[in-house]
Design a protein around this motif. Sequence first.
Motif, PDB file in Angstrom:
ATOM      1  N   PRO A 217       1.846   5.365  -4.673  1.00  0.00           N
ATOM      2  CA  PRO A 217       0.510   4.825  -4.352  1.00  0.00           C
ATOM      3  C   PRO A 217      -0.548   5.368  -5.306  1.00  0.00           C
ATOM      4  O   PRO A 217      -0.389   6.421  -5.928  1.00  0.00           O
ATOM      5  N   SER A 218      -1.639   4.659  -5.388  1.00  0.00           N
ATOM      6  CA  SER A 218      -2.806   5.196  -6.087  1.00  0.00           C
ATOM      7  C   SER A 218      -3.465   6.253  -5.195  1.00  0.00           C
ATOM      8  O   SER A 218      -3.127   6.393  -4.009  1.00  0.00           O
ATOM      9  N   ILE A 219      -4.412   6.981  -5.768  1.00  0.00           N
ATOM     10  CA  ILE A 219      -5.110   8.004  -4.979  1.00  0.00           C
ATOM     11  C   ILE A 219      -5.830   7.358  -3.798  1.00  0.00           C
ATOM     12  O   ILE A 219      -5.812   7.875  -2.667  1.00  0.00           O
ATOM     13  N   GLU A 220      -6.429   6.202  -4.058  1.00  0.00           N
ATOM     14  CA  GLU A 220      -7.157   5.511  -2.991  1.00  0.00           C
ATOM     15  C   GLU A 220      -6.202   5.034  -1.892  1.00  0.00           C
ATOM     16  O   GLU A 220      -6.501   5.139  -0.685  1.00  0.00           O
ATOM     17  N   GLU A 221      -5.058   4.492  -2.285  1.00  0.00           N
ATOM     18  CA  GLU A 221      -4.077   4.023  -1.312  1.00  0.00           C
ATOM     19  C   GLU A 221      -3.542   5.174  -0.467  1.00  0.00           C
ATOM     20  O   GLU A 221      -3.373   5.045   0.754  1.00  0.00           O
ATOM     21  N   LYS A 222      -3.283   6.313  -1.096  1.00  0.00           N
ATOM     22  CA  LYS A 222      -2.788   7.472  -0.348  1.00  0.00           C
ATOM     23  C   LYS A 222      -3.834   7.936   0.674  1.00  0.00           C
ATOM     24  O   LYS A 222      -3.501   8.233   1.831  1.00  0.00           O
ATOM     25  N   HIS A 223      -5.064   7.987   0.252  1.00  0.00           N
ATOM     26  CA  HIS A 223      -6.124   8.441   1.167  1.00  0.00           C
ATOM     27  C   HIS A 223      -6.241   7.492   2.360  1.00  0.00           C
ATOM     28  O   HIS A 223      -6.343   7.927   3.522  1.00  0.00           O
ATOM     29  N   GLN A 302       4.028   6.934   1.281  1.00  0.00           N
ATOM     30  CA  GLN A 302       2.762   6.955   0.555  1.00  0.00           C
ATOM     31  C   GLN A 302       1.849   8.076   1.048  1.00  0.00           C
ATOM     32  O   GLN A 302       1.092   8.671   0.269  1.00  0.00           O
ATOM     33  N   GLU A 375       6.653  12.390 -11.098  1.00  0.00           N
ATOM     34  CA  GLU A 375       6.768  11.413 -12.179  1.00  0.00           C
ATOM     35  C   GLU A 375       8.218  11.305 -12.658  1.00  0.00           C
ATOM     36  O   GLU A 375       8.736  10.206 -12.860  1.00  0.00           O
TER      37      GLU A 375
END
Length: 858
Positions: A217-223, A302, A375
């Motif tokens: 996930p992106s940082i926003e998606e994780k949050h 996520q 990664e």
Amino acid sequence: MTLRTTVLDMQPIDPPVGGGRLRLLGLYHGLGHGHRAHYVGTYDWRGPGARKQQLTPTLLEELVPLTEAHFTASDRRAQDLGGKGVIDTAFHTMAHLSPDYVEAARRAAREADVVVFSHPWIYPLVRDVLQPDRQLIVYDAHNVEGLLRTELLDDGGAGSAVARGVVEVESAVCRAADLILACSHEDREAFANLYGVSAGRIRVVPNGTFTRQIVPPSIEEKHAVRQRLGAEGRPVAFFLGSKYGPNVAAARFIAEALAPALPGVLFVIAGGVGDGLEDMTLPANVRVTGQISEEDKIAWLQASNVAVNPMFSGSGTNIKMLDFMAAGLPIVSTEIGARGIETSERAFAIAHAENFAQTIRTLLDNPADMAALGEGARVQADRFYSWERISDSLGALLARWAVPKREGREPPFFSVIVPTYERHTLLTKLAGYLALQTWRDFEVIMVDQSAEPWPDRDRDFGFDLLYIHTDRKGAVTARNTGAALARGRVIAFTDDDCEPHEGWLANAHECFSTSDIVGLEGLITSGRAGDPNWRGVTNDGFEGIGFMTANLFVRADVFHAINGFDIALEKPHFREDTDLGWRLQEVGEVPFSRGAWVYHPPHPRSVERESLEVRSKFFLNDAILLRKHPDRYADLLLREVQWVHNPHFWDYFLKGVELHGVNVPEPVRQIMHDNAGITYTGLLGAGVGAADAPAHPVESAQVVHAPAPALHVELRDASLRNSLRRSISWTVRPVWRRIWARIEGRVRPVDQKVDAIHQALSDLRHETTERLREIDARIEALDTRIGAVLDKVPARGPAQGAANGEALSAEAEEVLRAARLVLRQHSSALAAVGHHLDSEDEAAERRAQSVQTVQPTR
């Protein structure tokens, strides 16, 4: 032409929960164009009715319910075993109670070109309708069931009887199968050892994950997902599993050991495994979700910061690990939890029960390590464990083996494997040389990693050609891919820029047919030898040690038995052929043939991929080769003398040692000192020794290291050779290089070997002298003790023993006197030997003082 594949098991695929169902869906959902897969299964619980559904465009699922009589019989058997469920392991003994299921399975088996037994349970029910003369029979082994069920059921009574039945059924399906699909190389070895199956019939088809569905996930998606799940404010450690004994044990370990040790971490235990914790009072920082949907599983992946897999038993591979990797999570696992997962770079941290909590804590305290592990895990999941890739490759494998069998064609003697990358003109030229081979019983498998497909891929060259175009880069992986698809008895490796002589295969065939060898090293000739502006490729003069895939033959069964090329040597691809050759020599003989030869054109150093700067980086892999073969690497160094031709060799060798944390043994240190003036004292502060370094390349990829310390290296003044190099004009330097390379390449290794032999003999002589002195001292002490006893014996009659007061007979006295005489004779003989050794030492010293050391002219 459509290839009809029937897959038989006794569980549903949909919904795909649990390792078994996920493997079924992953393997058979996308076999590729020309395939039609028909799965026949059932429910292992009461209630649901019959159904047919098209799960994917090429996969049909048909489920036929079991009868109540079947479930009743299974329940009685479970009671006899103290509650252990055996509806799967004893299925073949009860299936007659479910005639509709049996008839559906038999009908599907009769109609198929390929019959796959996913688990061995159904084989006894359909074996009489199989047509092995035209059908490809495949055993898809989720585990080595004979070992696993013995571990779980063997109780000396009824459970042991069930376990014996499992071994018998699995043994039978192994004997019948043309191909066995194992989850890991460890399982392949177990099948070979337990059932005597040739490794040539076993292919490792690993478990996987849907990497297009599970993505980091992106940082926003994780949050956002952490807020939705109520997991904000503290790190989340995630575990996933079905209600399976080893999974339950892992979950209990999390609740009883990890959670109390890490109260600031929220441990989430997801899946059916939570049912095994119902009798426990759980700590406040443990959340059990119970069975979850695929969407919820992805949400927790996520939301999590780290994944844990503290497995302490089991077989096969853990699919949960691959989900964790696809999600880009840093993972802490036991060795058993990570079994069967091979990577070309680090992808998870390995811990034991006693340091598992500390490993999690250390990882959470090091964001850089977490990011690097995550990664690496994602890259490796997409490269090696993507169900999308695995299913397509399995389709190619089944077609490659099934179509010739259906047409009555026998497997070829040779399978020629060619990896290629952006050299289509050379590839066409190579195909022309292969078309001229006088030995015609061969197939060719080309694995092309170029951006665009080879224009001549559909051209008829007069031989059986399988062309594979892939976006997965790497020559090591390409060769392993080709070998997995190969049907030949012997695998022949060559490069896309080689020109095999027309008798290449014929001469190799003669070697394999007239001797019991496991491999063959063929001659590689080249041009512009010694010219620094060109890279020539030859093994002339390096027989039996270097090995090159430009011309290397391996018996297929042996190749698979030793697990092919090591993917740890993939980045960059170098020394994988030397490593393979050395492992082959541990199995059997690998002679050298000048008759089975190929020409390898030299490449100009002006081309970037052939330049000295680019290819010098390949020597990073020498550290891995050294770690795997510490007893052989020094010999390779002395034979190749790379430092003579390449001024960057030692730099990259030492960088590789630092990168991989490899201990440098004394013989290699001595070569560094004698030939480059390098005094190497190891990794500063690392304390890394041979026992500390991972023994297997997969483990090296798993271990999380602290930032690598600097190497402690001292350089002495420039050698005479370097001084002369600076004084020689540039116009004659190339000539000098060729002359010096030939002198040093032949003289120095011999000189070093002589020095080594002399030192070894000197050490042996010294050790022998010391040993003789020790033996002589013991003889003298024993002689003294015997003398003390005899001195107390009266001239007549029995005497009182000096030690224990017992009477000493005349016969015993005579024996003691004889023993004393023998000891004195041995003492004299030892003294003579010692005197001879002392004389040899003195003579050797005189000879050494009289010899003048002459340095070769540079």
